[in-house]
Write a protein that holds these residues in place. Sequence first.
Motif, PDB file in Angstrom:
ATOM      1  N   SER A 322       0.843  -1.190   0.000  1.00 32.15           N
ATOM      2  CA  SER A 322       0.000   0.000   0.000  1.00 32.15           C
ATOM      3  C   SER A 322       0.878   1.239   0.000  1.00 32.15           C
ATOM      4  O   SER A 322       1.672   1.456   0.922  1.00 32.15           O
ATOM      5  CB  SER A 322      -0.920   0.018   1.226  1.00 32.15           C
ATOM      6  N   ASN A 323       0.724   2.049  -1.033  1.00 30.44           N
ATOM      7  CA  ASN A 323       1.494   3.288  -1.123  1.00 30.44           C
ATOM      8  C   ASN A 323       0.964   4.374  -0.192  1.00 30.44           C
ATOM      9  O   ASN A 323       1.636   5.374   0.043  1.00 30.44           O
ATOM     10  CB  ASN A 323       1.490   3.800  -2.561  1.00 30.44           C
ATOM     11  N   VAL A 324      -0.235   4.182   0.322  1.00 25.48           N
ATOM     12  CA  VAL A 324      -0.833   5.198   1.191  1.00 25.48           C
ATOM     13  C   VAL A 324      -0.912   4.723   2.638  1.00 25.48           C
ATOM     14  O   VAL A 324      -1.680   5.245   3.430  1.00 25.48           O
ATOM     15  CB  VAL A 324      -2.237   5.598   0.676  1.00 25.48           C
ATOM     16  N   ARG A 325      -0.125   3.688   2.962  1.00 29.15           N
ATOM     17  CA  ARG A 325       0.021   3.225   4.348  1.00 29.15           C
ATOM     18  C   ARG A 325      -1.325   2.835   4.966  1.00 29.15           C
ATOM     19  O   ARG A 325      -1.640   3.197   6.099  1.00 29.15           O
ATOM     20  CB  ARG A 325       0.685   4.319   5.191  1.00 29.15           C
ATOM     21  N   MET A 326      -2.115   2.062   4.230  1.00 30.18           N
ATOM     22  CA  MET A 326      -3.437   1.663   4.689  1.00 30.18           C
ATOM     23  C   MET A 326      -3.389   0.728   5.893  1.00 30.18           C
ATOM     24  O   MET A 326      -4.353   0.633   6.648  1.00 30.18           O
ATOM     25  CB  MET A 326      -4.195   0.977   3.551  1.00 30.18           C
ATOM     26  N   LEU A 327      -2.277   0.024   6.078  1.00 27.66           N
ATOM     27  CA  LEU A 327      -2.225  -1.003   7.119  1.00 27.66           C
ATOM     28  C   LEU A 327      -1.385  -0.604   8.329  1.00 27.66           C
ATOM     29  O   LEU A 327      -0.971  -1.463   9.116  1.00 27.66           O
ATOM     30  CB  LEU A 327      -1.694  -2.314   6.522  1.00 27.66           C
ATOM     31  N   ASP A 328      -1.144   0.674   8.501  1.00 28.68           N
ATOM     32  CA  ASP A 328      -0.414   1.103   9.697  1.00 28.68           C
ATOM     33  C   ASP A 328      -1.148   0.675  10.963  1.00 28.68           C
ATOM     34  O   ASP A 328      -0.535   0.276  11.964  1.00 28.68           O
ATOM     35  CB  ASP A 328      -0.243   2.626   9.686  1.00 28.68           C
ATOM     36  N   GLY A 329      -2.470   0.745  10.919  1.00 24.22           N
ATOM     37  CA  GLY A 329      -3.264   0.328  12.077  1.00 24.22           C
ATOM     38  C   GLY A 329      -3.104  -1.140  12.394  1.00 24.22           C
ATOM     39  O   GLY A 329      -3.152  -1.544  13.563  1.00 24.22           O
ATOM     40  N   THR A 330      -2.900  -1.960  11.356  1.00 27.06           N
ATOM     41  CA  THR A 330      -2.709  -3.400  11.546  1.00 27.06           C
ATOM     42  C   THR A 330      -1.459  -3.674  12.365  1.00 27.06           C
ATOM     43  O   THR A 330      -1.486  -4.442  13.339  1.00 27.06           O
ATOM     44  CB  THR A 330      -2.590  -4.103  10.176  1.00 27.06           C
ATOM     45  N   VAL A 331      -0.364  -3.058  11.957  1.00 27.55           N
ATOM     46  CA  VAL A 331       0.910  -3.270  12.651  1.00 27.55           C
ATOM     47  C   VAL A 331       0.848  -2.734  14.077  1.00 27.55           C
ATOM     48  O   VAL A 331       1.336  -3.373  15.016  1.00 27.55           O
ATOM     49  CB  VAL A 331       2.062  -2.608  11.865  1.00 27.55           C
ATOM     50  N   GLU A 332       0.248  -1.579  14.257  1.00 26.06           N
ATOM     51  CA  GLU A 332       0.163  -0.988  15.588  1.00 26.06           C
ATOM     52  C   GLU A 332      -0.735  -1.803  16.509  1.00 26.06           C
ATOM     53  O   GLU A 332      -0.464  -1.938  17.720  1.00 26.06           O
ATOM     54  CB  GLU A 332      -0.371   0.449  15.489  1.00 26.06           C
ATOM     55  N   ALA A 333      -1.806  -2.371  15.947  1.00 23.37           N
ATOM     56  CA  ALA A 333      -2.759  -3.125  16.773  1.00 23.37           C
ATOM     57  C   ALA A 333      -2.240  -4.514  17.146  1.00 23.37           C
ATOM     58  O   ALA A 333      -2.628  -5.059  18.198  1.00 23.37           O
ATOM     59  CB  ALA A 333      -4.086  -3.264  16.030  1.00 23.37           C
ATOM     60  N   LEU A 334      -1.384  -5.099  16.316  1.00 26.13           N
ATOM     61  CA  LEU A 334      -1.004  -6.500  16.481  1.00 26.13           C
ATOM     62  C   LEU A 334      -0.446  -6.834  17.861  1.00 26.13           C
ATOM     63  O   LEU A 334      -0.926  -7.782  18.504  1.00 26.13           O
ATOM     64  CB  LEU A 334      -0.027  -6.902  15.376  1.00 26.13           C
ATOM     65  N   PRO A 335       0.564  -6.126  18.386  1.00 18.14           N
ATOM     66  CA  PRO A 335       1.062  -6.505  19.711  1.00 18.14           C
ATOM     67  C   PRO A 335       0.014  -6.347  20.800  1.00 18.14           C
ATOM     68  O   PRO A 335      -0.017  -7.133  21.759  1.00 18.14           O
ATOM     69  CB  PRO A 335       2.246  -5.551  19.932  1.00 18.14           C
TER      70      PRO A 335
END
Length: 361
Positions: A322-335
């Motif tokens: 994703s060029n617009v960083r759509m999954l930043d929330g995924t990485v932040e939520a995972l831990p």
Amino acid sequence: MNKKPAFTTICSLFFLVMILSNTATANESMLMEAPIIIDGQTFRTPYIMRDGHLLVPAIFVKNTGAYVDKNEAFHSIVFSRGETKFAIPIGKNYSDDFDRLTGNWIRKPLATSSIEFQGVPFIPLIDVVKKLGMNVQYDANLGRTFITTNFHIKSNVVRKANTKEKLVALTFDDGPEDYYTPQIIDVLKQKNAPATFFVVGRQVQLFPEVMKQIVKEGHGIGNHTWNHPDLRKEWSGKVKEEIRMTQDEMEGVVGRRPHLFRPPFGAITKSDMRLLNDLGMKNMHWSVDTLDWSGLSADEILEIVHRDVSPGGIILQHNFQSNVRMLDGTVEALPRIIDELRAKGYTFVTLQTLLDMEQEE
């Protein structure tokens, strides 16, 4: 003196025919949709009426469980179910039925011709489903067509495991790639939490080293097709090829041919379910849809997880490019997902372990 009125009449008739023809074309370019009930389930499809007969897109027949393919060489549509196999040439009012005893094709008439409209082949629905051994009737009062397939296909959809143990599986779709996937792998390693990655074949081809890292870290893998198409819109042969190519690529990169499969968008027809059964593959869906693909924040993702999680649950997340960083929330939520669910007594396992635990009960 008499020729001019005759000429005028001919011209008038010509323009009348042209008007009628253009009207028919305009109507067909704005196709209406009809509800068709197949084994009690309603499907909507565009349709064309010709000579009083209902024509629908050929690929719609996949909803009955029959295999549907296009033979480009003979410009025909091929239908098969069990021992029945026949082809309908586009634009013709007959079918060529395959006789398995003699190995010959026998020509038989249809009620009306198949047609191609805007590149889409339309076939006479009633003729086709009857030839496939199905029952069909039209209820004039309801304005509905009912089809009984007389064809049982074992449901292979798995949305969660049947277990009372607090086991849960993290799954990630659409990778691998080289931005989000490494971050996700790092978090999983730090938290000692296994997951399952449903990979797209073309992505495995582009990022083989990331794929190897997924397997090296002990995570499960599954097949998510080669190009991520909507399988409902693909010919049966194309669906099989999407699966086969991805299996071959995974075997070449990491030496595995997993039997877990997840259809893109969770979209699948009865015909595709039949194909997965024939291939011995599990049709893995999910019980918790985080909707992370839409760019939700970590807090919004966590709210969905806590609301919907239960023992045997399967959590759907993504790791696409994703060029617009759509999954930043995924990485932040995972831990936080891992820590907070563990605090509630949950244990994280791969999907295969989850299925194995279900079998043990």
